[in-house]
Design a protein around this motif. Structure first.
Motif, short mmCIF file in Angstrom:
data_model
loop_
_atom_site.label_atom_id
_atom_site.label_comp_id
_atom_site.label_asym_id
_atom_site.label_seq_id
_atom_site.Cartn_x
_atom_site.Cartn_y
_atom_site.Cartn_z
N ASP A 93 43.62 31.01 43.90
CA ASP A 93 42.54 31.94 43.51
C ASP A 93 42.87 32.55 42.15
OD1 ASP A 93 41.18 31.57 45.85
OD2 ASP A 93 41.87 33.43 46.81
N GLY A 134 40.06 31.26 40.23
CA GLY A 134 38.98 32.18 40.59
C GLY A 134 38.66 32.05 42.06
N ASP A 150 34.60 33.30 36.74
CA ASP A 150 35.38 32.18 37.24
C ASP A 150 35.10 30.91 36.45
OD1 ASP A 150 36.50 33.83 38.99
OD2 ASP A 150 35.37 33.15 40.74
#
Lengths: 297, 720
Positions: free
Chosen positions: B556, B560, B568
């Motif tokens: 993540d 993102g 993202d």
């Protein structure tokens, strides 16, 4: 066992099982399934048991008779039984027994092979049957035909007659099959095979074939409009075969291909629907026949 | 404790279905038992082409009793002057009990009446028939069928049922079938039915009727028989896992035998011969040794027939393989009659995709893409010629007879025919390798030509199929786009290639849109790019998490968390610009988590990152001098942090991509940050004075941005 004895033996066997023995349908087609005895009769609720030899034409498979195992014109032995009986696998094994192939002495397998013919909106589930590693039969439970659900379900058994006979005669080329005691398969068909291959790949006239396709399609459509099932099917089969000829000739371009297949498919769907409707209007006559003439199968 | 047997007899099922059905039951059956307050000591699953069976041992005689509790009215409402009210009487009556049977208990909302009852479990025998039906009909298959006049759907027609509780038939019905106690033996070795004496005797009873119901035993038998046959001719048998798995479910009683073919067929490429054996005949090829230098003129077939008849059965199999190899030789010689390049015009007649036209058109696009990649990689002129030629010829074998007959030989025949046509060996190798990797775990292309052309081919497919709006959905991915993207990621990272995939994707999109303007109007270019980015994001995530085993929150942090969010998309663009950098960051995060460094910087950096979100500092500002209004920095800790950030900026700009150093810098700032946030020197970030507030938010924003060079610390969750 001769080629013609194989056919005669299978006729006798399936006749004893209550199958109607009919003759080949006189329009060019790529598989026995396309005969009205199967393609149409598999539809609707009426019981049906039939066996016949069907000559098949697959122009693209032509090899000028040079490939020992592949001809563009060959024969299928076709059995269709509706509804599919419970003991059909054993019955099939019995049919091998009468040909002299004792399952106890061989390795017989039912290997998954599902069948689909998008051009006529048909598909089924089944096997190819292997006899000591050689595919000798195609076994299919029809699920859909002409885009319609098959209910009850028919079972179709298609023997590759050349393969089977080559196995029985222990020969390694189609041309060497003993048709009767005097003549071989090659004596009967080799020259034709060479010429038809030449026609399919070199001599056919694509312009004419394209025109014929259009004309056959128009004819099929006007016959469908008039509710004439069998004549319409004849012209649909002609469309399908003409397409195969054009395809073998390499004349169908990418963009045309799906279009032509789509045209055949929509005709096939229409004729299937028309047939079911016609049988319904006739009150599904064979339903009654089944009641007082119980088939042996 | 008792034993239960359920056997479902069918016409021959596909091997893949037997495997899948047993795997489904392994999950389904224990869960279903638990749901019905039952459990078995052991669940044994058996399967052959004609039967699926389960034997549950150690079943209790009845379900576990269940204690249930019903809540009634509050005590206040239930009694009036010591007498039960209609509310209380009604509750008792509705449950069929007397007031005296109810108990009082205090809850958070006061005292209430309760009824506790024990529901006695039903006898197991009463429940199993319905469960058995559920288990059979609960099996799923990609293709189910109907048969006869019935409406049941299953993989193949169901023909018999056996259902035993110890030695008693437990009647179970399915359509027109009712279960019994007998089961047919092997089709030819024991066609008569055998009586199963008891649920626990299932395996033994069928073994006596020439059926080995245990797939693991059959697998062992096949393996040892096959290797013994190969050893008998001094060879080594190739046993591909998928072939073994299939053969196990093609036989009820395996007997392997060795067959021969004429050594002259060994002049065919080995790949052709082994494909005929493995894919078409389900035979095991025999090599000289495990090193597979040369193929021997033998094959091993596993028969389901009478073991005493194996030699006759093999004679039949020998005729089949001879015919197959003769066919293959016919195709091979016919194909060699013209050079590979002469097959190109026929690619016009092969569709790649309806709207996108023929394979010939695709080959042209592959050539353009390969040229762009070659340029990025700064290949030499002679290398570029090799790439160009490889791209031109990479699909030519699709119209050869051999590939028409054996599609799985695509690429392999291309290599053979290219070499035979006098093409450079690098071109031949590139043609075969551009398809690599074909599946997870497959070899990777070793030649630059194979790498470049393979990437160009896949990028073209990805962009054009997405461009048509045919992106994969759920389990449907007819163009295998996911596999294509996975392959690109793997080739770029593991070769490794220094490629800017983002630029390549953009160039591909532009080129697609100019070649097919009617398919993709230019205003849609941006949305196509965004879609592709999100798709690539998922592929990269799968590579990092599944192939490299990196924690999901660290992934993540580099890719993102919310797919398609503009922030993202920025991360994804950065990732695609340099996959190697992405991999280094992800791996460094994992290392520093293991070493404990991440745990040290995490609390402060995460806190700063989350607080900084209240400010408006753009994500790309890194230099404190650009944004801080130094004259308004007053608290000593503010000044110290500003100085630390300035120093950090210096180090970071002079060592780009040096993530261990970046982490050191962040770690060095941790004490200042701690003082900034907590303790006597701490300052209030959200100061009422707007200038001070902005300065302090910017300090945190700068820290966030510096840390974000490694990862977004706002989404890394767990400490450590």
């Amino acid at each position: 066992m001769n080629f013609q004895s194989v056919i005669a033996t299978l006729h006798q066997f399936w006749s004893a099982q209550g199958c109607l023995i009919v003759q080949a349908y006189d329009v060019e087609k790529g598989a026995g399934t396309k005969s009205p005895h199967t393609f149409l009769r598999a539809l609707g609720p009426e019981p049906w048991s039939v066996a016949y030899v069907e000559p098949c034409r697959r122009p693209g498979d032509g090899r000028y008779g040079e490939n020992p195992n592949r001809y563009q014109y060959y024969y299928q032995y076709q059995v269709l039984i509706k509804p599919s009986p419970d003991g059909i696998q054993d019955l099939y094994l019995d049919s091998l027994r009468v040909l002299g192939i004792l399952p106890e002495e061989h390795d017989i397998r039912f290997v998954e092979d599902n069948w689909e013919d998008g051009a006529v909106g048909a598909w089924g589930v089944g096997w190819e049957v292997w006899l000591d590693g050689m595919e000798v039969t195609q076994f299919t439970y029809f699920q859909q035909c002409g885009g319609l659900d098959c209910q009850p379900v028919s079972v179709e058994i298609t023997y590759g007659l050349e393969r089977l006979t080559m196995y029985l005669q222990q020969t390694d080329a189609i041309a060497k099959i003993q048709w009767n005691d005097r003549l071989t398969y090659g004596d009967v068909h080799l020259q034709g095979e060479i010429e038809q291959s030449t026609y399919n790949f070199q001599a056919s006239n694509p312009q004419l074939l394209f025109t014929l396709f259009d004309l056959y399609q128009q004819e099929a459509e006007q016959l469908l409009d008039k509710g004439l099932v069998t004549p319409a099917l004849d012209y649909i089969l002609k469309c399908s075969h003409t397409f195969n000829l054009l395809d073998a000739r390499g004349s169908i371009s990418v963009t045309q291909r799906a279009g032509y297949l789509g045209r055949v498919r929509s005709l096939a769907r229409r004729v299937a629907q028309l047939y079911v409707q016609q049988r319904q209007e006739l009150g599904f006559p064979l339903l009654g026949a089944a009641a007082h003439r119980a088939p042996a199968v | 404790m008792s034993t239960f047997l359920l056997e479902l007899g069918t016409e021959d099922m596909p091997a893949g279905f037997v495997t899948s059905a047993l795997a489904q039951w392994e999950q389904l059956v224990p869960a279903s038992l638990a749901l019905h307050q039952l459990s078995a000591r052991t669940v044994r699953l058996y399967g052959t082409p004609r039967r699926l069976a389960l034997v549950l041992e150690g079943l209790p005689p009845r379900q576990t009793d269940q204690e249930v509790e019903y809540k009634g009215p509050s005590v206040q409402a239930a009694f009036s002057q010591g007498q039960p009210t209609p509310a209380a009487l009604g509750f008792a009556r509705s449950r069929g009990v007397q007031i005296e049977d109810l108990e009082r208990r205090t809850t958070e909302k006061g005292e209430f009446l309760f009824l506790r009852q024990v529901l006695p479990g039903r006898p197991t025998q009463e429940i199993l028939p319905a469960l058995g039906q559920e288990w059979i009909l609960g099996l799923e298959a990609p293709r189910m069928m109907r048969w006869g006049t019935g409406n049941l759907k299953f993989s193949r027609p169901i023909r018999w049922l056996v259902s035993l509780w110890e030695d008693q038939v437990l009647p179970l019905t399915l359509g027109a079938l009712t279960s019994g106690q007998t089961s047919p033996g092997h089709r030819v070795m024991h066609p008569q039915r055998v009586t199963i004496n008891g649920a626990g005797a299932y395996q033994g009873c069928l073994e006596a009727a020439w059926v080995q119901v245990d797939p693991d035993r059959r697998r062992q038998q096949i393996l040892s028989q096959v290797q013994a046959q190969a050893a008998a001719v001094g060879g080594w048998a190739e046993v591909p896992a998928s072939l073994l798995a299939e053969v196990v479910h093609l036989v009820e009683w395996p007997s392997a035998g060795l067959g021969n073919f004429e050594p002259e067929f060994l002049s065919l490429p080995a790949a052709v011969t082994t494909t005929v054996m493995i894919t078409h005949q389900r035979y095991f090829p025999v090599w000289d040794s495990e090193r597979r230098r040369s193929l021997l003129p033998h094959f091993i077939a596993v028969s389901n027939g009478n073991p005493d008849r194996v030699s006759e059965i093999l004679l039949g199999n020998e005729r089949v393989i001879r015919a197959r190899l003769a066919d293959a030789r016919f195709f091979y010689q016919a194909d060699l009659s013209q050079p590979l390049v002469d097959y190109l015009p026929r690619l016009e007649t092969v569709t790649f995709q309806e709207a996108l036209g023929s394979m010939a058109a695709k080959v042209e696009r592959i050539g353009q893409g390969a040229a762009r990649i070659a340029q990025q990689l700064a290949l030499t002129p002679s290398e570029r010629l090799v790439v160009e030629r490889t791209a031109l010829l990479c699909k030519a074998d699709l119209v050869t007879q051999m590939v028409g007959e054996f599609p799985e030989l695509q690429g392999i025949m291309g290599e053979t025919y290219a070499a035979a046509s006098g093409e450079p060996l690098l071109v031949a190798q590139g043609i075969r390798e551009h398809y690599l990797p074909r599946h997870p775990g497959d070899d990777l292309p070793q030649s630059y030509a194979g790498q470049v052309v393979g990437i160009a081919d896949r990028l073209d497919t990805l962009v054009s199929i997405f461009g048509l709006g045919l992106a994969p959905t759920g389990s449907s991915d007819p163009f295998a786009l996911r596999r294509a993207a996975n392959a690109v990621v793997q080739v770029v990272l593991e070769s490794p290639l220094n490629l800017d995939l983002l630029r390549l994707l953009r160039e591909q999109i532009t080129s697609f849109s100019s070649a097919y303007p009617h398919l993709l109007p230019s205003p849609d270019l941006a949305s196509l790019e965004a879609q592709l980015l999100v798709f690539w994001g998922r592929r990269l995530r799968s590579y990092l998490q599944e192939d490299l085993g990196i924690d999901y929150d660290l992934v993540d942090g580099v890719l993102g968390k919310t797919q398609g969010d503009p922030g993202d998309l920025r991360l994804l663009r950065r990732a695609l610009e340099d996959l190697g950098d992405l991999q280094r960051r992800a791996q460094w995060l994992r290392t520093s988590r293991v070493q404990g460094t991440l745990g040290k910087i995490y609390p402060t950096v995460n806190r700063a990152t989350r607080l900084a979100a209240q400010g408006d500092l753009p994500a790309d500002v890194l230099d404190p001098q650009q944004v801080l209004e130094v004259q308004y920095l007053s608290a000593p800790v503010e000044l110290a942090l500003a100085q630390a950030l300035q120093d950090a900026h210096g180090v970071i700009t002079s060592h780009p991509g040096d993530y261990p150093r970046l982490t050191e810098v962040l770690q060095a700032m941790t004490p200042v940050l701690e003082r900034f946030f907590d303790g006597p020197e701490s300052v209030l970030v959200m100061d009422p004075d707007p200038v001070r507030r902005r300065n302090r938010l910017n300090l945190l924003g700068l820290l966030r941005n510096q840390a974000a060079l490694l990862a977004d610390f706002g989404v890394i969750v767990n400490l450590g």
